[in-house]
Write a protein that holds these residues in place. Structure first.
Motif, PDB file in Angstrom:
ATOM      1  N   ARG A 188       0.791  -1.438   0.047  1.00 20.48           N
ATOM      2  CA  ARG A 188      -0.401  -0.160   0.273  1.00 20.48           C
ATOM      3  C   ARG A 188       1.107   1.506  -0.065  1.00 20.48           C
ATOM      4  NH1 ARG A 188      -3.254  -3.108  -1.031  1.00 20.48           N
ATOM      5  NH2 ARG A 188      -5.234  -3.956   0.475  1.00 20.48           N
ATOM      6  N   PRO A 189       0.548   2.632  -0.278  1.00 17.25           N
ATOM      7  CA  PRO A 189       1.390   4.077  -0.029  1.00 17.25           C
ATOM      8  C   PRO A 189       1.575   3.848   1.676  1.00 17.25           C
ATOM      9  CG  PRO A 189      -0.518   3.843  -1.712  1.00 17.25           C
ATOM     10  CD  PRO A 189      -0.964   2.962  -0.550  1.00 17.25           C
ATOM     11  N   THR A 190       2.534   4.730   1.087  1.00 19.49           N
ATOM     12  CA  THR A 190       2.893   5.275   3.803  1.00 19.49           C
ATOM     13  C   THR A 190       2.354   5.320   3.847  1.00 19.49           C
ATOM     14  OG1 THR A 190       4.565   6.625   2.297  1.00 19.49           O
ATOM     15  CG2 THR A 190       4.903   4.204   1.975  1.00 19.49           C
ATOM     16  N   SER A 191       1.278   6.436   3.495  1.00 21.53           N
ATOM     17  CA  SER A 191       0.112   6.699   3.758  1.00 21.53           C
ATOM     18  C   SER A 191      -0.385   5.902   4.602  1.00 21.53           C
ATOM     19  CB  SER A 191      -0.369   7.589   3.619  1.00 21.53           C
ATOM     20  OG  SER A 191      -0.880   7.213   2.355  1.00 21.53           O
ATOM     21  N   ASP A 192      -1.345   4.530   4.316  1.00 22.33           N
ATOM     22  CA  ASP A 192      -1.546   2.968   4.895  1.00 22.33           C
ATOM     23  C   ASP A 192      -0.545   2.279   5.779  1.00 22.33           C
ATOM     24  OD1 ASP A 192      -3.936   4.629   3.821  1.00 22.33           O
ATOM     25  OD2 ASP A 192      -3.460   2.596   2.093  1.00 22.33           O
ATOM     26  N   ALA A 193       0.469   2.836   5.687  1.00 24.33           N
ATOM     27  CA  ALA A 193       1.558   1.998   7.007  1.00 24.33           C
ATOM     28  C   ALA A 193       1.254   1.366   8.232  1.00 24.33           C
ATOM     29  CB  ALA A 193       3.211   2.602   6.470  1.00 24.33           C
TER      30      ALA A 193
END
Length: 120
Positions: free
Chosen positions: A83-88
């Motif tokens: 996922r994008p790092t914003s969803d980490a």
């Protein structure tokens, strides 16, 4: 590392969330120089399953701006999501809940369990 290299910020955010959500008593972690490896506490006798959060410099490819989190099992029934790092952070807690049954006690704002990211 995350202060000097922004591409690692999501890794530090995951670690901060473990401490910020009172989960340090139920989770243990280490790094493999690149990746974050997480297991339940007390640490079981080997072999045991782990969660691996792949870093931008991982030996396993991670697209720029993305995070890969894997559940590595002794049975070989591994699970991998990118996922994008914003969803980490939400993705990390999704793995903790689904794979280990460990939900955070509280979030930084005092709320309970964070919402997982949308399924792809």
């Amino acid at each position: 590392m995350a202060e000097a290299h922004e591409e690692f910020r999501h890794m530090a955010n995951i670690v901060d969330s473990v401490f910020g959500r009172d989960a340090a008593e139920t989770l243990a972690g280490c790094t493999s120089m690149h990746d974050l490896i997480v297991v339940t506490r007390p640490i079981p006798e080997p072999p045991y399953d782990v969660i691996r959060v792949c870093s931008p410099s991982s030996m396993w490819p991670v697209r720029t701006g993305h995070v890969v989190i894997e559940h590595l099992t002794v049975t070989g029934r591994n699970d991998r999501i990118e996922r994008p790092t914003s969803d980490a952070v939400p993705l990390f807690w999704r793995f903790m809940v689904e794979k280990y049954g460990i939900a955070p006690i509280r979030t930084e704002s005092g709320d309970t369990d964070p919402s997982p990211p949308a399924q792809a």
